[in-house]
Design a protein around this motif. Structure first.
Motif, PDB file in Angstrom:
ATOM      1  N   LEU A  74      48.759 -27.707  18.778  1.00  0.00           N
ATOM      2  CA  LEU A  74      48.823 -28.942  18.010  1.00  0.00           C
ATOM      3  C   LEU A  74      50.208 -29.217  17.439  1.00  0.00           C
ATOM      4  O   LEU A  74      50.633 -30.372  17.373  1.00  0.00           O
ATOM      5  N   VAL A  75      50.926 -28.190  17.034  1.00  0.00           N
ATOM      6  CA  VAL A  75      52.276 -28.393  16.510  1.00  0.00           C
ATOM      7  C   VAL A  75      53.192 -28.921  17.608  1.00  0.00           C
ATOM      8  O   VAL A  75      54.055 -29.758  17.358  1.00  0.00           O
ATOM      9  N   ASP A  76      52.960 -28.462  18.841  1.00  0.00           N
ATOM     10  CA  ASP A  76      53.771 -28.900  19.983  1.00  0.00           C
ATOM     11  C   ASP A  76      53.184 -30.122  20.683  1.00  0.00           C
ATOM     12  O   ASP A  76      53.705 -30.549  21.707  1.00  0.00           O
ATOM     13  N   HIS A  77      52.073 -30.659  20.172  1.00  0.00           N
ATOM     14  CA  HIS A  77      51.416 -31.852  20.735  1.00  0.00           C
ATOM     15  C   HIS A  77      51.057 -31.635  22.202  1.00  0.00           C
ATOM     16  O   HIS A  77      51.375 -32.450  23.068  1.00  0.00           O
ATOM     17  N   LYS A  78      50.373 -30.535  22.481  1.00  0.00           N
ATOM     18  CA  LYS A  78      50.103 -30.134  23.869  1.00  0.00           C
ATOM     19  C   LYS A  78      48.651 -29.682  24.017  1.00  0.00           C
ATOM     20  O   LYS A  78      48.159 -28.883  23.224  1.00  0.00           O
ATOM     21  N   ILE A  79      47.981 -30.216  25.041  1.00  0.00           N
ATOM     22  CA  ILE A  79      46.626 -29.807  25.400  1.00  0.00           C
ATOM     23  C   ILE A  79      46.685 -29.261  26.815  1.00  0.00           C
ATOM     24  O   ILE A  79      47.144 -29.949  27.730  1.00  0.00           O
ATOM     25  N   ILE A  80      46.227 -28.023  26.999  1.00  0.00           N
ATOM     26  CA  ILE A  80      46.256 -27.414  28.314  1.00  0.00           C
ATOM     27  C   ILE A  80      44.816 -27.270  28.808  1.00  0.00           C
ATOM     28  O   ILE A  80      43.983 -26.656  28.150  1.00  0.00           O
ATOM     29  N   LEU A  81      44.551 -27.876  29.967  1.00  0.00           N
ATOM     30  CA  LEU A  81      43.213 -27.869  30.572  1.00  0.00           C
ATOM     31  C   LEU A  81      43.251 -27.071  31.853  1.00  0.00           C
ATOM     32  O   LEU A  81      44.301 -26.960  32.495  1.00  0.00           O
ATOM     33  N   GLU A  82      42.100 -26.523  32.240  1.00  0.00           N
ATOM     34  CA  GLU A  82      41.992 -25.869  33.548  1.00  0.00           C
ATOM     35  C   GLU A  82      40.658 -26.233  34.176  1.00  0.00           C
ATOM     36  O   GLU A  82      39.678 -26.450  33.490  1.00  0.00           O
ATOM     37  N   GLU A  83      40.670 -26.352  35.505  1.00  0.00           N
ATOM     38  CA  GLU A  83      39.463 -26.754  36.233  1.00  0.00           C
ATOM     39  C   GLU A  83      38.470 -25.621  36.292  1.00  0.00           C
ATOM     40  O   GLU A  83      38.790 -24.476  36.192  1.00  0.00           O
ATOM     41  N   MET A 122      54.195 -39.177  14.928  1.00  0.00           N
ATOM     42  CA  MET A 122      52.977 -39.524  15.625  1.00  0.00           C
ATOM     43  C   MET A 122      52.170 -38.266  15.919  1.00  0.00           C
ATOM     44  O   MET A 122      52.716 -37.193  16.019  1.00  0.00           O
ATOM     45  N   CYS A 123      50.884 -38.434  16.121  1.00  0.00           N
ATOM     46  CA  CYS A 123      49.988 -37.290  16.325  1.00  0.00           C
ATOM     47  C   CYS A 123      49.453 -37.195  17.746  1.00  0.00           C
ATOM     48  O   CYS A 123      48.529 -36.445  18.001  1.00  0.00           O
ATOM     49  N   GLU A 124      49.978 -37.970  18.664  1.00  0.00           N
ATOM     50  CA  GLU A 124      49.490 -37.916  20.031  1.00  0.00           C
ATOM     51  C   GLU A 124      49.916 -36.614  20.695  1.00  0.00           C
ATOM     52  O   GLU A 124      50.850 -35.962  20.266  1.00  0.00           O
ATOM     53  N   ALA A 125      49.203 -36.279  21.780  1.00  0.00           N
ATOM     54  CA  ALA A 125      49.526 -35.063  22.529  1.00  0.00           C
ATOM     55  C   ALA A 125      49.605 -35.400  24.012  1.00  0.00           C
ATOM     56  O   ALA A 125      49.056 -36.405  24.466  1.00  0.00           O
ATOM     57  N   ASN A 126      50.279 -34.558  24.747  1.00  0.00           N
ATOM     58  CA  ASN A 126      50.312 -34.667  26.201  1.00  0.00           C
ATOM     59  C   ASN A 126      49.319 -33.658  26.761  1.00  0.00           C
ATOM     60  O   ASN A 126      49.189 -32.554  26.232  1.00  0.00           O
ATOM     61  N   ALA A 127      48.621 -34.039  27.821  1.00  0.00           N
ATOM     62  CA  ALA A 127      47.661 -33.139  28.461  1.00  0.00           C
ATOM     63  C   ALA A 127      48.247 -32.613  29.761  1.00  0.00           C
ATOM     64  O   ALA A 127      48.851 -33.363  30.535  1.00  0.00           O
ATOM     65  N   TYR A 128      48.064 -31.329  29.956  1.00  0.00           N
ATOM     66  CA  TYR A 128      48.555 -30.650  31.156  1.00  0.00           C
ATOM     67  C   TYR A 128      47.386 -29.969  31.842  1.00  0.00           C
ATOM     68  O   TYR A 128      46.500 -29.441  31.181  1.00  0.00           O
ATOM     69  N   LEU A 129      47.395 -29.961  33.170  1.00  0.00           N
ATOM     70  CA  LEU A 129      46.389 -29.260  33.947  1.00  0.00           C
ATOM     71  C   LEU A 129      47.039 -28.015  34.516  1.00  0.00           C
ATOM     72  O   LEU A 129      48.093 -28.092  35.159  1.00  0.00           O
ATOM     73  N   LEU A 130      46.427 -26.879  34.262  1.00  0.00           N
ATOM     74  CA  LEU A 130      46.947 -25.604  34.740  1.00  0.00           C
ATOM     75  C   LEU A 130      46.517 -25.409  36.192  1.00  0.00           C
ATOM     76  O   LEU A 130      45.327 -25.361  36.496  1.00  0.00           O
ATOM     77  N   LYS A 131      47.497 -25.359  37.104  1.00  0.00           N
ATOM     78  CA  LYS A 131      47.238 -25.164  38.535  1.00  0.00           C
ATOM     79  C   LYS A 131      48.162 -24.075  39.044  1.00  0.00           C
ATOM     80  O   LYS A 131      49.387 -24.182  38.882  1.00  0.00           O
ATOM     81  N   ASN A 132      47.582 -23.060  39.648  1.00  0.00           N
ATOM     82  CA  ASN A 132      48.367 -21.949  40.198  1.00  0.00           C
ATOM     83  C   ASN A 132      49.350 -21.375  39.180  1.00  0.00           C
ATOM     84  O   ASN A 132      50.493 -21.060  39.503  1.00  0.00           O
ATOM     85  N   GLY A 133      48.904 -21.293  37.918  1.00  0.00           N
ATOM     86  CA  GLY A 133      49.731 -20.717  36.870  1.00  0.00           C
ATOM     87  C   GLY A 133      50.810 -21.632  36.317  1.00  0.00           C
ATOM     88  O   GLY A 133      51.573 -21.239  35.458  1.00  0.00           O
ATOM     89  N   LYS A 134      50.857 -22.887  36.793  1.00  0.00           N
ATOM     90  CA  LYS A 134      51.868 -23.839  36.330  1.00  0.00           C
ATOM     91  C   LYS A 134      51.193 -25.022  35.657  1.00  0.00           C
ATOM     92  O   LYS A 134      50.135 -25.464  36.083  1.00  0.00           O
ATOM     93  N   GLU A 135      51.834 -25.530  34.636  1.00  0.00           N
ATOM     94  CA  GLU A 135      51.315 -26.697  33.916  1.00  0.00           C
ATOM     95  C   GLU A 135      51.832 -27.981  34.559  1.00  0.00           C
ATOM     96  O   GLU A 135      53.038 -28.177  34.672  1.00  0.00           O
TER      97      GLU A 135
END
Length: 61
Positions: free
Chosen positions: A52-61, A1-14
């Motif tokens: 993309l290989v790890d299916h991960k999107i990292i966002l920050e506010e 599958m090609c889906e990814a998980n999204a993470y929000l970067l807060k205080n240096g932690k995902e």
């Protein structure tokens, strides 16, 4: 599958924001995320990194 998980970067932690995202759409200063179950979430953030290989999107506010 090609889906990814999204993470929000807060205080240096995902923090998991949403799993199995298949759509990421720019929208009014942020993004609308939609997963394979049809759940949607809007977040005012910017993309910090996409692993993309790890299916991960990292966002920050």
């Amino acid at each position: 599958m090609c889906e990814a998980n999204a993470y929000l970067l807060k205080n240096g932690k995902e923090e998991l924001l949403m799993e199995k995202i298949d759509k990421l759409v720019p929208h009014e200063g942020g993004f609308m995320l939609e997963n394979i179950f049809g759940q949607r979430k809007f977040i005012k953030a910017k993309i910090k990194e996409m692993e993309l290989v790890d299916h991960k999107i990292i966002l920050e506010e």
